[in-house]
Scaffold this active site. Sequence first.
Site, PDB file in Angstrom:
ATOM      1  N   CYS A   2       0.826  -1.202   0.000  1.00 55.27           N
ATOM      2  CA  CYS A   2       0.000   0.000   0.000  1.00 55.27           C
ATOM      3  C   CYS A   2       0.857   1.247   0.000  1.00 55.27           C
ATOM      4  O   CYS A   2       2.052   1.197   0.261  1.00 55.27           O
ATOM      5  CB  CYS A   2      -0.884  -0.016   1.240  1.00 55.27           C
ATOM      6  SG  CYS A   2      -1.793  -1.553   1.411  1.00 55.27           S
ATOM      7  N   ARG A  26       1.892   1.514  -6.058  1.00 51.97           N
ATOM      8  CA  ARG A  26       2.077   0.577  -4.953  1.00 51.97           C
ATOM      9  C   ARG A  26       0.853  -0.297  -4.718  1.00 51.97           C
ATOM     10  O   ARG A  26       0.923  -1.261  -3.956  1.00 51.97           O
ATOM     11  CB  ARG A  26       2.403   1.333  -3.676  1.00 51.97           C
ATOM     12  CG  ARG A  26       3.633   2.221  -3.771  1.00 51.97           C
ATOM     13  CD  ARG A  26       3.766   3.074  -2.535  1.00 51.97           C
ATOM     14  NE  ARG A  26       4.109   2.258  -1.403  1.00 51.97           N
ATOM     15  CZ  ARG A  26       5.369   1.968  -1.056  1.00 51.97           C
ATOM     16  NH1 ARG A  26       6.364   2.449  -1.783  1.00 51.97           N
ATOM     17  NH2 ARG A  26       5.626   1.210  -0.030  1.00 51.97           N
ATOM     18  N   TRP A  73      -3.079  -2.297  -1.718  1.00 53.92           N
ATOM     19  CA  TRP A  73      -2.825  -3.572  -2.394  1.00 53.92           C
ATOM     20  C   TRP A  73      -3.242  -4.627  -1.381  1.00 53.92           C
ATOM     21  O   TRP A  73      -2.619  -4.778  -0.334  1.00 53.92           O
ATOM     22  CB  TRP A  73      -1.340  -3.719  -2.728  1.00 53.92           C
ATOM     23  CG  TRP A  73      -1.054  -4.905  -3.579  1.00 53.92           C
ATOM     24  CD1 TRP A  73      -1.115  -4.975  -4.940  1.00 53.92           C
ATOM     25  CD2 TRP A  73      -0.670  -6.225  -3.148  1.00 53.92           C
ATOM     26  NE1 TRP A  73      -0.795  -6.241  -5.366  1.00 53.92           N
ATOM     27  CE2 TRP A  73      -0.523  -7.034  -4.285  1.00 53.92           C
ATOM     28  CE3 TRP A  73      -0.443  -6.807  -1.892  1.00 53.92           C
ATOM     29  CZ2 TRP A  73      -0.152  -8.381  -4.218  1.00 53.92           C
ATOM     30  CZ3 TRP A  73      -0.090  -8.152  -1.826  1.00 53.92           C
ATOM     31  CH2 TRP A  73       0.057  -8.916  -2.987  1.00 53.92           C
ATOM     32  N   ASN A  97       0.502   0.591   5.990  1.00 51.55           N
ATOM     33  CA  ASN A  97       1.175  -0.211   4.956  1.00 51.55           C
ATOM     34  C   ASN A  97       2.008  -1.265   5.673  1.00 51.55           C
ATOM     35  O   ASN A  97       2.814  -0.929   6.537  1.00 51.55           O
ATOM     36  CB  ASN A  97       2.086   0.639   4.076  1.00 51.55           C
ATOM     37  CG  ASN A  97       2.917  -0.262   3.145  1.00 51.55           C
ATOM     38  OD1 ASN A  97       2.441  -1.307   2.706  1.00 51.55           O
ATOM     39  ND2 ASN A  97       4.159   0.130   2.897  1.00 51.55           N
ATOM     40  N   GLY A  98       1.785  -2.518   5.365  1.00 54.62           N
ATOM     41  CA  GLY A  98       2.521  -3.600   6.028  1.00 54.62           C
ATOM     42  C   GLY A  98       1.567  -4.713   6.417  1.00 54.62           C
ATOM     43  O   GLY A  98       0.448  -4.789   5.906  1.00 54.62           O
ATOM     44  N   GLU A 470      13.077 -13.783 -17.960  1.00 54.53           N
ATOM     45  CA  GLU A 470      12.570 -12.410 -17.829  1.00 54.53           C
ATOM     46  C   GLU A 470      11.436 -12.169 -18.830  1.00 54.53           C
ATOM     47  O   GLU A 470      10.412 -11.561 -18.503  1.00 54.53           O
ATOM     48  CB  GLU A 470      13.701 -11.396 -18.040  1.00 54.53           C
ATOM     49  CG  GLU A 470      13.317  -9.944 -18.109  1.00 54.53           C
ATOM     50  CD  GLU A 470      12.554  -9.394 -16.917  1.00 54.53           C
ATOM     51  OE1 GLU A 470      12.008  -8.276 -17.034  1.00 54.53           O
ATOM     52  OE2 GLU A 470      12.447 -10.096 -15.888  1.00 54.53           O
ATOM     53  N   LYS A 474       7.622 -11.078 -17.846  1.00 51.19           N
ATOM     54  CA  LYS A 474       6.951  -9.885 -18.388  1.00 51.19           C
ATOM     55  C   LYS A 474       5.591 -10.264 -18.985  1.00 51.19           C
ATOM     56  O   LYS A 474       4.583  -9.610 -18.758  1.00 51.19           O
ATOM     57  CB  LYS A 474       7.818  -9.210 -19.470  1.00 51.19           C
ATOM     58  CG  LYS A 474       9.057  -8.511 -18.918  1.00 51.19           C
ATOM     59  CD  LYS A 474       8.806  -7.161 -18.348  1.00 51.19           C
ATOM     60  CE  LYS A 474       8.724  -7.104 -16.840  1.00 51.19           C
ATOM     61  NZ  LYS A 474       9.798  -7.588 -16.035  1.00 51.19           N
ATOM     62  N   GLU A 477       3.131 -11.128 -16.244  1.00 48.66           N
ATOM     63  CA  GLU A 477       2.744  -9.968 -15.413  1.00 48.66           C
ATOM     64  C   GLU A 477       1.633  -9.135 -16.036  1.00 48.66           C
ATOM     65  O   GLU A 477       0.717  -8.701 -15.361  1.00 48.66           O
ATOM     66  CB  GLU A 477       3.953  -9.062 -15.199  1.00 48.66           C
ATOM     67  CG  GLU A 477       4.939  -9.547 -14.167  1.00 48.66           C
ATOM     68  CD  GLU A 477       5.986  -8.461 -13.907  1.00 48.66           C
ATOM     69  OE1 GLU A 477       5.786  -7.673 -12.978  1.00 48.66           O
ATOM     70  OE2 GLU A 477       6.958  -8.397 -14.656  1.00 48.66           O
ATOM     71  N   HIS A 493      13.870 -33.192 -20.553  1.00 53.10           N
ATOM     72  CA  HIS A 493      13.794 -33.787 -19.209  1.00 53.10           C
ATOM     73  C   HIS A 493      12.437 -33.559 -18.555  1.00 53.10           C
ATOM     74  O   HIS A 493      12.305 -33.650 -17.336  1.00 53.10           O
ATOM     75  CB  HIS A 493      14.926 -33.235 -18.329  1.00 53.10           C
ATOM     76  CG  HIS A 493      16.276 -33.424 -18.958  1.00 53.10           C
ATOM     77  ND1 HIS A 493      16.887 -34.659 -19.052  1.00 53.10           N
ATOM     78  CD2 HIS A 493      17.092 -32.546 -19.571  1.00 53.10           C
ATOM     79  CE1 HIS A 493      18.049 -34.516 -19.677  1.00 53.10           C
ATOM     80  NE2 HIS A 493      18.187 -33.258 -20.012  1.00 53.10           N
ATOM     81  N   LYS A 593       4.249  -2.272  -7.554  1.00 51.61           N
ATOM     82  CA  LYS A 593       5.609  -1.968  -8.001  1.00 51.61           C
ATOM     83  C   LYS A 593       6.666  -2.291  -6.957  1.00 51.61           C
ATOM     84  O   LYS A 593       7.788  -2.698  -7.276  1.00 51.61           O
ATOM     85  CB  LYS A 593       5.687  -0.482  -8.360  1.00 51.61           C
ATOM     86  CG  LYS A 593       7.006  -0.027  -8.916  1.00 51.61           C
ATOM     87  CD  LYS A 593       7.222  -0.592 -10.292  1.00 51.61           C
ATOM     88  CE  LYS A 593       8.549  -0.259 -10.915  1.00 51.61           C
ATOM     89  NZ  LYS A 593       8.856  -1.097 -12.057  1.00 51.61           N
TER      90      LYS A 593
HETATM   91  C1  AGP Z   1       9.093  -6.937 -12.285  1.00 51.13           C
HETATM   92  O1  AGP Z   1       8.471  -6.502 -13.429  1.00 51.13           O
HETATM   93  C2  AGP Z   1       8.229  -6.960 -11.116  1.00 51.13           C
HETATM   94  N1  AGP Z   1       7.688  -5.705 -10.855  1.00 51.13           N
HETATM   95  C3  AGP Z   1       8.848  -7.615  -9.896  1.00 51.13           C
HETATM   96  O2  AGP Z   1       9.217  -8.929 -10.224  1.00 51.13           O
HETATM   97  C4  AGP Z   1      10.084  -6.900  -9.336  1.00 51.13           C
HETATM   98  O3  AGP Z   1      11.168  -7.084 -10.174  1.00 51.13           O
HETATM   99  C5  AGP Z   1      10.400  -7.479  -7.956  1.00 51.13           C
HETATM  100  O4  AGP Z   1       9.298  -7.230  -7.122  1.00 51.13           O
HETATM  101  C6  AGP Z   1      11.665  -6.867  -7.360  1.00 51.13           C
HETATM  102  O5  AGP Z   1      11.477  -5.505  -7.178  1.00 51.13           O
HETATM  103  P1  AGP Z   1      12.748  -4.587  -6.822  1.00 51.13           P
HETATM  104  O6  AGP Z   1      13.697  -4.651  -7.973  1.00 51.13           O
HETATM  105  O7  AGP Z   1      12.151  -3.219  -6.625  1.00 51.13           O
HETATM  106  O8  AGP Z   1      13.339  -5.132  -5.554  1.00 51.13           O
END
Ligand code: AGP
Length: 598
Positions: A2, A26, A73, A97-98, A470, A474, A477, A493, A593
């Site tokens: 959050c 966030r 969130w 937040n937490g 990666e 993407k 996500e 395998h 994020k």
């Molecule tokens: C990547 O697109 C994501 N947002 C997520 O996997 C991100 O890389 C991960 O949460 C790590 O975040 P950071 O680099 O801010 O620590």
Amino acid sequence: MCGIIGAVAESAIKPVLAGLGKLEYRGYDSSGISVLSNNEIQTIKAQGQLNNLKQRLSMQDIDGDCCIGHTRWATHGRASVTNAHPHQCGQVSVVHNGIIENYLPIKQQLIQWGHHFHSSTDSEVVPHLINHYLSQQMTQEEAIEKTIAQLKGSYALGILINGVNSNLYAIKQDSPLVISQGNNGAYMASDAMALGSDSEKIYYPKDNELIKLNSNEIKFCNKSLNKKIHFINNSNASELVSKGEHSSYMEKEIFEQVDLLNRLASDQQANKYSTIDFKALNKITIIACGTSFYAASVAKFWFEKYANISVEIDIASEYRYRSPIIMKNELAIFVSQSGETADTLAALRYAKDKNAQTLALVNVANSTIAREASFTFEIFAGPEIGVASTKAFSCQLAIFHKLCIEAATQRAFIKSAEIKQLTLNFKQCSILVEKVLQHSTQMQALAVNLSKYANALFLGRGILTPIAHEGALKLKEISYIHAEAYAAGELKHGPIALLDEKMPVLVIAPKNELTDKLLSNIQEVKARKAPLFIIGDASIKEHIDLQEDQFFELPAIPESILPIISVIPMQLLALYCAKALGKNVDQPRNLAKSVTVE
Ligand code: AGP
């Protein structure tokens, strides 16, 4: 995770709403504010994006000089107006937040004391507990400290108490929080980026420093803290980043990489990396989460190949709970775009407790990980708003490439001519990224084709295996297509069992010493009639018959910078698949994020 914010200022709703706009990356499940107006607290909340709250507020005429706000969130309790923050009990309203890990026993106790709960969140116990202690004639500070003493877990709290003296309080534990003294008011927020432009002076509270903000002053409340708050200059004062002519922040950030890599290539301050004594090192361990972990995986190849240093990599949520052995002369590197990821921060603290030398690679200068590591190098990607990380990844790779050149130079494992060639190769990054982006329409065709499928397998080999991972991340996500990545050699395998007409396979196939191995994997895929997609060197098409919307041509790329260039088409693929499926590219469901809870 959050975003919380608070302001004591004339018309305090304005800076709070502006700040929530900058905190929405966030979490965007719901949002809400509480404002002290005409000597009472008014709380307005809305589900979904911040615009829904703004709409509700536009139909009401309320304002006041003290306000707290929240963008959510969801962790405990589904996304709804009832579970939205702020949570109020009597004359106490709280944004959090937490995660309060022991909220259930506290809630049961409060229910026995006759309290009635509205939400299924962990956070709602805080205003109820404070209210309980206020009803026992405790002062506001005593009631808050008594409450905090019972909480287990992580929290950044904004606490608005209406009374004879109305005050805003802020306190945190293992969750980001910043305080600022502005020309027009006093503010608190999860991230300095959310503070108004008049916040020139900021302070990062330490765990459990209780701070009171009102129109006259900002001060510590804990009796133990009989000292003045030392503000520092705010280097984060930022205007809301614009998308420019792009349709999303993610698209804008993908196209920004040409300039960013050009700037990093011409950065003359390379000597700052010589502050690390690579010669003395026996081992490097690189720890991170998500996309940052894939940057670590690429760096392992480079350090081992060019500097002959043994490298271990691990995801932070595993590293912090296994018993990693920290060697003498070991460097532990923590990679994090936000610098606030809870698991990476905890892993850093673990390594520090074991007296490891710690280096942070971050994009947010004043972040917690940056402040706590022994050394910190910024990646200079600029604010990254799109939840799916793109430019931060290529800038992480760029800084790792520079660190590897420094390590290779100090350890003289490869000849100086080869080191010179690595530097020259790196200078080509910006031009080659531009070349790839100039063919983005070709990727649109491929993406439309791939977006017809619900699943996909990504294959890579060697230093491009992390890039396949990666790429799959993407796509997952932002398009919600279930994509998995494998080292191509692993296909036989097990994963090959998944292959049929409905399981497309995307292979990243450059021209290098592994091309022939990859071509045999591609034949195995074709033999199972799985739809084939290739991002690769033009020469691949001589061996495989592919339609236009199955192939994206990579330019000729020097081996050492292959990962930096090859990730760009992966980013474009995810972007165009999500667009083809009408998804919200910048704010994908269920994601945030910066992951500031475990
Ligand atoms: C990547 O697109 C994501 N947002 C997520 O996997 C991100 O890389 C991960 O949460 C790590 O975040 P950071 O680099 O801010 O620590």
